[in-house]
Motif scaffolding. Structure first.
Motif, PDB file in Angstrom:
ATOM      1  N   ASP A  33       0.804  -1.220   0.000  1.00  0.00           N
ATOM      2  CA  ASP A  33       0.000   0.000   0.000  1.00  0.00           C
ATOM      3  C   ASP A  33       0.843   1.279   0.000  1.00  0.00           C
ATOM      4  N   GLU A  91       2.469   4.114  -1.481  1.00  0.00           N
ATOM      5  CA  GLU A  91       2.115   4.637  -2.805  1.00  0.00           C
ATOM      6  C   GLU A  91       3.305   4.914  -3.715  1.00  0.00           C
ATOM      7  N   TYR A 134       1.144   2.824 -10.713  1.00  0.00           N
ATOM      8  CA  TYR A 134       1.051   4.045  -9.922  1.00  0.00           C
ATOM      9  C   TYR A 134      -0.158   4.878 -10.359  1.00  0.00           C
ATOM     10  N   LYS A 150      -3.833   4.464  -9.017  1.00  0.00           N
ATOM     11  CA  LYS A 150      -4.242   5.148  -7.784  1.00  0.00           C
ATOM     12  C   LYS A 150      -4.155   6.671  -7.899  1.00  0.00           C
ATOM     13  N   HIS A 151      -3.325   7.143  -8.822  1.00  0.00           N
ATOM     14  CA  HIS A 151      -3.131   8.591  -8.986  1.00  0.00           C
ATOM     15  C   HIS A 151      -3.235   8.938 -10.474  1.00  0.00           C
TER      16      HIS A 151
END
Length: 578
Positions: A419, A421, A447, A450-451
């Motif tokens: 988790d 990031e 990556y 999540k972003h």
């Protein structure tokens, strides 16, 4: 003002020789009527132009700028060859920021008097103001061709080149200026500063040393020579220059830090610690100063002092690590601090970004980096499972450009702490350095799951595609999304230009890459290489070679560029021979 009135009286006297001049008439020049024996006489157009010019000066001095401008605007039709009034009119338009009128006047002036170098300088300045940089360069170059001894032309061209990041061209101009003024300490100094900006350390040292020989008052040159020496690993020479600088500027905190760094590299830890303690007594102390002081105290075998010198705020994670190191050195319990690392209210990624590079630069990458790695691995060997230790180990290896060693550390970090990031981003960086396209793409996409809106990572992925010449349509979409978030980012602009190059769209490529160069903090070899390729695509090998030569000057080790220069120079010569 007294001189102006005298000139006006002389002018009136000149006209009075033939007769008399009466104010208030409508037919005379500039609101005056000239009479001879009671009869109105119409002066020559040149005389009328001169009268308008002198009237404009008078009105300008009285603060009547609009009326002054009107007087000037009537001159070109009366005397098109009047250069001085034309220049004054151009300046008046510039003062009102009416660049269109100023440019129109300047272009017309150089058409009428193409051999006047000062007109070309003015035209170049206006082009510069409206960001028509290529035309500005041509105008300044023309001014220098007409008058090779005109320092104003060189100075204007240097300013343009520096403002547009064409530092190679600026450096060439500085060399020409120095030929005209070989004993100018200021020119040698400015040349040295620009050579620093293109990472020509040897050349910069020579010029800054020459500047000091010519004028010992340029003490800032000692500072830069100290920095260059420290970066070259020559701590003793750095120490000598920084001390000479501090003799004159003892309050400069950055120079004091450099002094402490040089002393530390020389193993003079006690004196270095004293320097950093002095920095901490300054008015603008930062967390990095406390970290540096604490680090040096540990090297000086003063762990108690190291604890006391920890930053009060701003770096909680690294402070905890230093405190644990200090306690271990004193034989005190330190493991609870290591166990608390992952719960400290701080961000190891942010702290590594903010401080790690500074510490390595100040105290030496290899020495300080190895110290940090050894201490992290000692703590990891105690059996404590810590995400923070893993991240710091990986980030230190990355800072030392040891990508191959960083991979297993990061893969283990990903497996243990899925988790966290930043792991995918770090892995993308090291795999990109190792030229592993598939793994780089995999981790960038992971990556972005999540972003999805991170503009830097969108740019990273798009540039990866552009370099490989794949997924170019997708790369263009990604980069437009990045530019929507930061329209002036030079890296995003260059990446999009490179995508257009790969798509065969030369004009778009040139436009975006040039815009990127103008917005960079300094000139850049890779961007110059890209621009050269784009010009070759456009069918302009001469300009392409010029840009590649800049790239090689900026980075002689840039792969493949010299071969392109040799190849296309040969083609140009053979074509001329035919």
């Amino acid at each position: 003002m007294r001189g102006l009135k005298h000139t006006m009286l002389l002018l009136l006297g000149m006209f009075s020789v033939a007769g008399c001049m009466s104010a208030g008439g409508s037919g005379g020049a500039g609101g005056f009527e000239i009479t001879e024996f009671g009869r109105p006489v119409r002066p020559s157009e040149r005389a009328r132009a001169y009268s308008h010019y002198m009237t404009s000066i008078y009105l300008d001095q009285q603060g009547q700028f609009e009326q002054s401008l009107k007087e000037l605007e009537s001159i070109p039709n009366l005397d098109p060859e009047a250069i001085t009034p034309t220049l004054r009119l151009i300046r008046a338009h510039l003062r009102q920021r009416d660049f269109d009128k100023a440019l129109e006047m300047a272009e017309r002036a150089v058409e009428q008097a193409p051999d006047r170098s000062n007109l070309w300088i003015v035209l170049g300045e206006i082009y510069h103001q409206v960001k028509r940089y290529d035309e500005a360069t041509k105008a300044f170059t023309k001014a220098i061709e007409l008058n090779p001894d005109n320092v104003l032309g060189y100075g204007a061209l240097v300013e343009l080149q520096e403002n547009t990041n064409d530092l190679v061209a600026a450096i060439d101009i500085y060399h020409r200026l120095i030929k005209l003024n070989p004993n100018s300490a200021g020119l040698h100094y400015q040349l040295g500063i620009n050579l620093i900006r293109i990472s020509d350390s040897k050349g910069a040292q020579e010029e800054l040393t020459k500047a000091l020989e010519l004028s010992s008052s340029l003490v800032r040159a000692h500072y830069f020579l100290g920095v260059l020496a420290l970066e070259a690993g020559e701590a003793q020479r750095s120490l000598e220059h920084i001390r000479k600088y501090l003799d004159v500027r003892p309050e400069d905190a950055e120079a004091q830090e450099m002094l402490g760094g040089a002393l530390t590299r020389l193993g003079q830890y006690e004196e270095a610690l004293g320097v950093f303690q002095g920095v901490l007594n300054g008015s603008e102390v930062q967390a990095k100063d406390y970290l540096a002081a604490s680090y040096v105290a540990l090297l000086a075998d003063q762990p108690q002092a190291a604890e006391k010198l920890l930053p009060p705020d701003g770096a909680p994670v690294l402070s905890t690590l230093l405190q644990a190191t200090a306690r271990q050195a004193q034989g005190l319990p330190y493991q609870p601090l290591i166990e608390s690392l992952d719960t400290v209210e701080g961000d190891i990624n942010d702290e590594a970004d903010a401080f790690l590079g500074d510490l390595l630069h100040l105290f030496g990458h290899e020495a300080a980096g190895q110290n940090i790695l050894e201490q992290v691995r000692v703590f990891a060997g105690t059996g404590v499972q810590s995400k923070t230790l893993k991240v710091l180990e990986a980030r230190t290896l990355m800072a030392l450009e040891r990508a191959q060693e960083a991979v297993p550390v990061l893969e283990d970090l990903l497996q243990r702490y899925p988790d966290f990031e930043w792991t995918h981003y770090y892995l993308a960086q090291v795999y990109d350095e190792l030229k592993n396209f598939d793994q780089t793409e995999l981790h960038l996409k992971s990556y972005l799951e999540k972003h999805p809106d991170d503009p830097d990572v969108l740019n990273f992925l798009a540039y990866l595609y552009a370099e490989a010449g794949v997924h170019l349509e997708e790369a263009e979409v990604l980069l437009k999304k990045s530019l929507a978030a930061d329209p002036e980012n030079p890296f995003y602009l260059d990446s999009l230009g490179w995508v257009y190059y790969k798509k065969g769209q030369a004009d778009f490529a040139i436009d975006y890459i040039q815009r990127a160069i103008y917005r960079m903090d300094s000139d850049d070899a890779v961007l110059r290489d890209h621009l050269g390729d784009a010009y070759l695509l456009k069918g302009d090998p001469e300009r392409a070679v010029s840009e590649w030569e800049r790239a090689v000057r900026l980075d002689p080790k840039l792969e493949g560029v010299q071969q392109k220069i040799d190849q296309h120079r040969v083609k140009d010569v053979s074509a001329l021979a035919r």
